[in-house]
Design a protein around this motif. Structure first.
Motif, PDB file in Angstrom:
ATOM      1  N   LYS A 270     -27.006 -11.469 -50.812  1.00 46.57           N
ATOM      2  CA  LYS A 270     -27.358 -10.722 -52.021  1.00 46.57           C
ATOM      3  C   LYS A 270     -27.195  -9.214 -51.799  1.00 46.57           C
ATOM      4  O   LYS A 270     -26.721  -8.488 -52.685  1.00 46.57           O
ATOM      5  CB  LYS A 270     -28.806 -11.033 -52.415  1.00 46.57           C
ATOM      6  N   LEU A 271     -27.562  -8.731 -50.628  1.00 45.27           N
ATOM      7  CA  LEU A 271     -27.410  -7.305 -50.326  1.00 45.27           C
ATOM      8  C   LEU A 271     -25.940  -6.895 -50.342  1.00 45.27           C
ATOM      9  O   LEU A 271     -25.587  -5.819 -50.826  1.00 45.27           O
ATOM     10  CB  LEU A 271     -28.028  -6.993 -48.957  1.00 45.27           C
ATOM     11  N   LEU A 272     -25.076  -7.762 -49.827  1.00 46.86           N
ATOM     12  CA  LEU A 272     -23.645  -7.455 -49.827  1.00 46.86           C
ATOM     13  C   LEU A 272     -23.065  -7.550 -51.236  1.00 46.86           C
ATOM     14  O   LEU A 272     -22.237  -6.719 -51.646  1.00 46.86           O
ATOM     15  CB  LEU A 272     -22.896  -8.401 -48.887  1.00 46.86           C
ATOM     16  N   GLN A 273     -23.481  -8.570 -52.001  1.00 45.45           N
ATOM     17  CA  GLN A 273     -22.954  -8.760 -53.357  1.00 45.45           C
ATOM     18  C   GLN A 273     -23.284  -7.572 -54.256  1.00 45.45           C
ATOM     19  O   GLN A 273     -22.468  -7.175 -55.093  1.00 45.45           O
ATOM     20  CB  GLN A 273     -23.515 -10.052 -53.959  1.00 45.45           C
ATOM     21  N   GLN A 274     -24.457  -7.001 -54.089  1.00 44.54           N
ATOM     22  CA  GLN A 274     -24.869  -5.884 -54.929  1.00 44.54           C
ATOM     23  C   GLN A 274     -24.507  -4.534 -54.323  1.00 44.54           C
ATOM     24  O   GLN A 274     -24.968  -3.486 -54.791  1.00 44.54           O
ATOM     25  CB  GLN A 274     -26.379  -5.958 -55.190  1.00 44.54           C
ATOM     26  N   ASN A 275     -23.672  -4.570 -53.276  1.00 46.84           N
ATOM     27  CA  ASN A 275     -23.092  -3.338 -52.699  1.00 46.84           C
ATOM     28  C   ASN A 275     -24.127  -2.386 -52.111  1.00 46.84           C
ATOM     29  O   ASN A 275     -23.912  -1.175 -52.089  1.00 46.84           O
ATOM     30  CB  ASN A 275     -22.250  -2.595 -53.743  1.00 46.84           C
ATOM     31  N   TYR A 276     -25.227  -2.926 -51.634  1.00 52.36           N
ATOM     32  CA  TYR A 276     -26.164  -2.065 -50.916  1.00 52.36           C
ATOM     33  C   TYR A 276     -25.570  -1.647 -49.571  1.00 52.36           C
ATOM     34  O   TYR A 276     -25.733  -0.514 -49.134  1.00 52.36           O
ATOM     35  CB  TYR A 276     -27.498  -2.783 -50.689  1.00 52.36           C
ATOM     36  N   PHE A 277     -24.890  -2.588 -48.938  1.00 50.99           N
ATOM     37  CA  PHE A 277     -24.227  -2.329 -47.677  1.00 50.99           C
ATOM     38  C   PHE A 277     -22.934  -3.125 -47.640  1.00 50.99           C
ATOM     39  O   PHE A 277     -22.750  -4.081 -48.401  1.00 50.99           O
ATOM     40  CB  PHE A 277     -25.113  -2.734 -46.481  1.00 50.99           C
ATOM     41  N   SER A 278     -22.047  -2.727 -46.759  1.00 54.46           N
ATOM     42  CA  SER A 278     -20.831  -3.506 -46.516  1.00 54.46           C
ATOM     43  C   SER A 278     -21.009  -4.294 -45.219  1.00 54.46           C
ATOM     44  O   SER A 278     -21.890  -4.000 -44.400  1.00 54.46           O
ATOM     45  CB  SER A 278     -19.613  -2.588 -46.401  1.00 54.46           C
ATOM     46  N   ARG A 279     -20.174  -5.293 -45.040  1.00 51.82           N
ATOM     47  CA  ARG A 279     -20.251  -6.082 -43.809  1.00 51.82           C
ATOM     48  C   ARG A 279     -19.952  -5.218 -42.591  1.00 51.82           C
ATOM     49  O   ARG A 279     -20.471  -5.464 -41.496  1.00 51.82           O
ATOM     50  CB  ARG A 279     -19.280  -7.265 -43.884  1.00 51.82           C
TER      51      ARG A 279
END
Length: 417
Positions: free
Chosen positions: A119-128
Motif C-alpha cells: 500500500k505504501l508503494l502503491q500510494q507513492n509514499y516511497f519507491s522500492r
C-alpha cells in the motif's frame, strides 16, 4: 558445484607485513617497489589463507599509514551503520499512520505487513529503491512502528511545533488548457504547505514554471498566511534563483534545499499533490481557461482541504493553523514590501553620478559619484530602478536626459558668456 567461501579481510598484522616488504622490494622508485610487492603472495599464518593485493591497494595502505598512523589500517565498520540513508523513521511513521485506516484486518485480527508495504508503494509514499521489503520489515521490528503510541511520538518529532515554523513548496504538472487559437498549453501548480498545520498557504496554476511565477506565488502566500521562519524547497532553478535567495535574506527567512532526487524529504507537499490529483483533478476533467482552473482550485482548497478534517493532526488544517495566530507575522502590502522581492545588482557610479543598467543610463537620486551601489528592480517590468547604498534605500533613479541637463546648465548665471 562447490563454491569457495570468500576470504575474510586481511588482518592488521598481514597488512603491516605487506608495507614492510616495500622497503626490501627491488626497484629504483617507490612505485616500482610497490608493484613488485603486488606480485607476491602473502599467507595469514592464523587461518592459512593466501592473499594477493593490487598495487593500488598497497599504495592506499601506505598513504593512510603515513598520514594517519596505525589505526587507519585496522578493519572499521561503516560510519552510517544502523542508520537509514534513504528513508527517515519519522517519515515512515507518518506514512504508516495515514495508510493504516485504508487496510483491513485478516482472520487473525492483524494487518499483514506485506499488505502495508504494498500500500505504501502503491500510494507513492516511497519507491522500492528507497525502501526494500527487507528494510521495511526491519524498520517495523526495530522501531515498533505498528505500536500507535510509539508511532505518534515519532510523527510528532517529524512535524514542526508551531504554524509558520516551516513551509515546504514544490511544483506539480497540471492539466493542459485549449487556447482560442486551438493550441494546448501546459499548466503548472506552485504550492506551499505549512508543516505543522498542513494548511496550504497558497497554491496557484501558471502557464510557465519560471522564477517570475514562483515569486508571485510566494508573495501571495506571505500576504495570506504570514511570514515563515524556514523554507524547504527542492533544487529546481526557480527555488534556487537569485531573487528567491535575496528575498529570504531581506525577510530573515532561512532557506534550505532537499537533497537531489530525494522526493521523500518533501513528503508533506508530495502527499498533498497526490490527494489533489485524486480528489480534485479527477472530478474536473476539462477547464476553459487558466482563470477558471485557479478559481475552482482556490474554492476547493479553502472549503474542501483547509477546512476538512485531517487524520494526521486530528483536526482541520485551518483550525490547527489558527491555534498559533498570535505568533504569526504578517507583511504590509506597500511599496517597501514589494521591493523586498526585486532582483538586486551592483553597479559602479561614474564621475558624473550616472550608472548603466538594462542597456540604459540612469542618474542617482543623490550624489554617489564613484561609489558602488545596489540597484533593485522588478525583473518582469524593468520600468523602475531603486538605488540602495550600504543597505539604505536612497530612492528611485531617473533616466538620464542629456538635453534637459544641458538646458538646466544654460540657465545658471554666468553660463551665457
Amino acid at each position: 558445484m562447490i563454491t569457495e567461501k570468500p576470504k575474510p579481510n586481511p588482518p592488521l598484522e598481514l597488512r603491516l607485513r605487506v608495507l614492510s616488504a616495500i622497503d626490501y622490494a627491488p626497484g629504483d622508485s617507490i612505485r616500482e617497489r610497490i608493484k613488485a610487492v603486488s606480485q607476491r603472495a602473502f599467507v595469514d599464518h592464523t587461518t592459512g589463507h593466501e592473499y594477493h593485493f593490487t598495487w593500488r591497494t598497497i599504495e592506499t595502505w601506505r598513504c593512510r599509514f603515513k598520514k594517519h598512523g596505525l589505526t587507519t589500517l585496522d578493519n572499521q565498520s561503516r560510519r552510517d551503520k544502523n542508520t537509514y540513508r534513504k528513508v527517515k523513521i519519522n517519515e515512515l511513521a507518518e506514512a504508516i499512520t495515514e495508510v493504516l485506516p485504508s487496510l483491513r484486518f485478516n482472520k487473525t485480527g492483524v494487518i499483514p505487513k506485506s499488505a502495508l508495504y504494498r500500500k505504501l508503494l502503491q500510494q507513492n509514499y516511497f519507491s522500492r529503491y528507497q525502501l526494500s521489503p527487507t528494510t521495511f520489515y526491519r524498520l517495523l521490528r526495530e522501531n515498533d512502528l505498528l505500536n500507535s503510541e510509539q508511532t505518534q511520538k515519532l510523527r510528532q518529532s517529524f512535524a514542526m511545533r508551531y504554524a509558520n515554523e516551516l513551509w515546504q513548496a514544490d511544483t506539480m504538472h497540471g492539466p493542459s488548457i485549449k487556447q482560442p487559437d486551438g493550441k494546448w498549453r501546459k499548466t503548472f501548480l506552485i504550492a506551499f504547505i505549512d508543516d505543522a498545520s498542513r494548511v496550504i498557504t497558497h497554491a496557484e496554476f501558471f502557464y510557465a514554471d519560471n522564477t517570475e511565477n514562483m515569486i508571485d506565488a510566494f508573495k501571495s502566500a506571505l500576504f495570506k498566511r504570514g511570514k515563515p521562519q524556514r523554507l524547504y524547497f527542492d533544487n529546481g532553478s526557480n527555488y534556487t534563483s537569485k531573487e528567491m535567495l535575496q528575498a529570504c535574506l531581506r525577510l530573515d527567512i532561512h532557506l534550505s534545499h532537499a537533497p537531489v532526487r530525494d522526493g521523500a524529504a518533501k513528503g508533506k507537499i508530495e502527499r498533498f499533490f497526490r490527494g489533489f490529483r485524486d480528489r480534485f483533478l479527477t472530478q474536473h476533467l476539462q477547464f476553459d481557461s487558466l482563470d477558471e482552473l485557479n478559481d475552482k482550485t482556490h474554492h476547493w482548497l479553502e472549503n474542501d482541504y483547509n477546512n476538512h478534517y485531517h487524520s494526521g493532526i486530528q483536526m482541520t488544517p485551518l483550525d490547527r493553523f489558527n491555534l498559533d495566530r498570535e505568533r504569526l507575522q504578517f507583511l504590509t502590502d506597500d511599496e517597501a514590501t514589494a521591493e523586498l522581492f526585486f532582483v538586486e545588482e551592483t553597479r559602479k557610479v561614474s564621475k558624473t553620478n550616472v550608472f548603466s543598467i538594462n542597456n540604459q543610463r540612469y542618474e542617482c537620486p543623490v550624489d554617489l559619484r564613484e561609489k558602488s551601489i545596489q540597484v533593485r528592480f522588478d525583473r518582469s517590468r524593468r520600468d523602475q530602478f531603486i538605488v540602495y547604498y550600504n543597505d539604505q534605500r536612497i530612492g528611485p533613479a531617473s533616466l538620464l536626459d542629456l538635453h534637459f541637463n544641458a538646458r538646466q546648465r544654460s540657465a545658471y548665471p554666468g553660463d551665457n558668456a
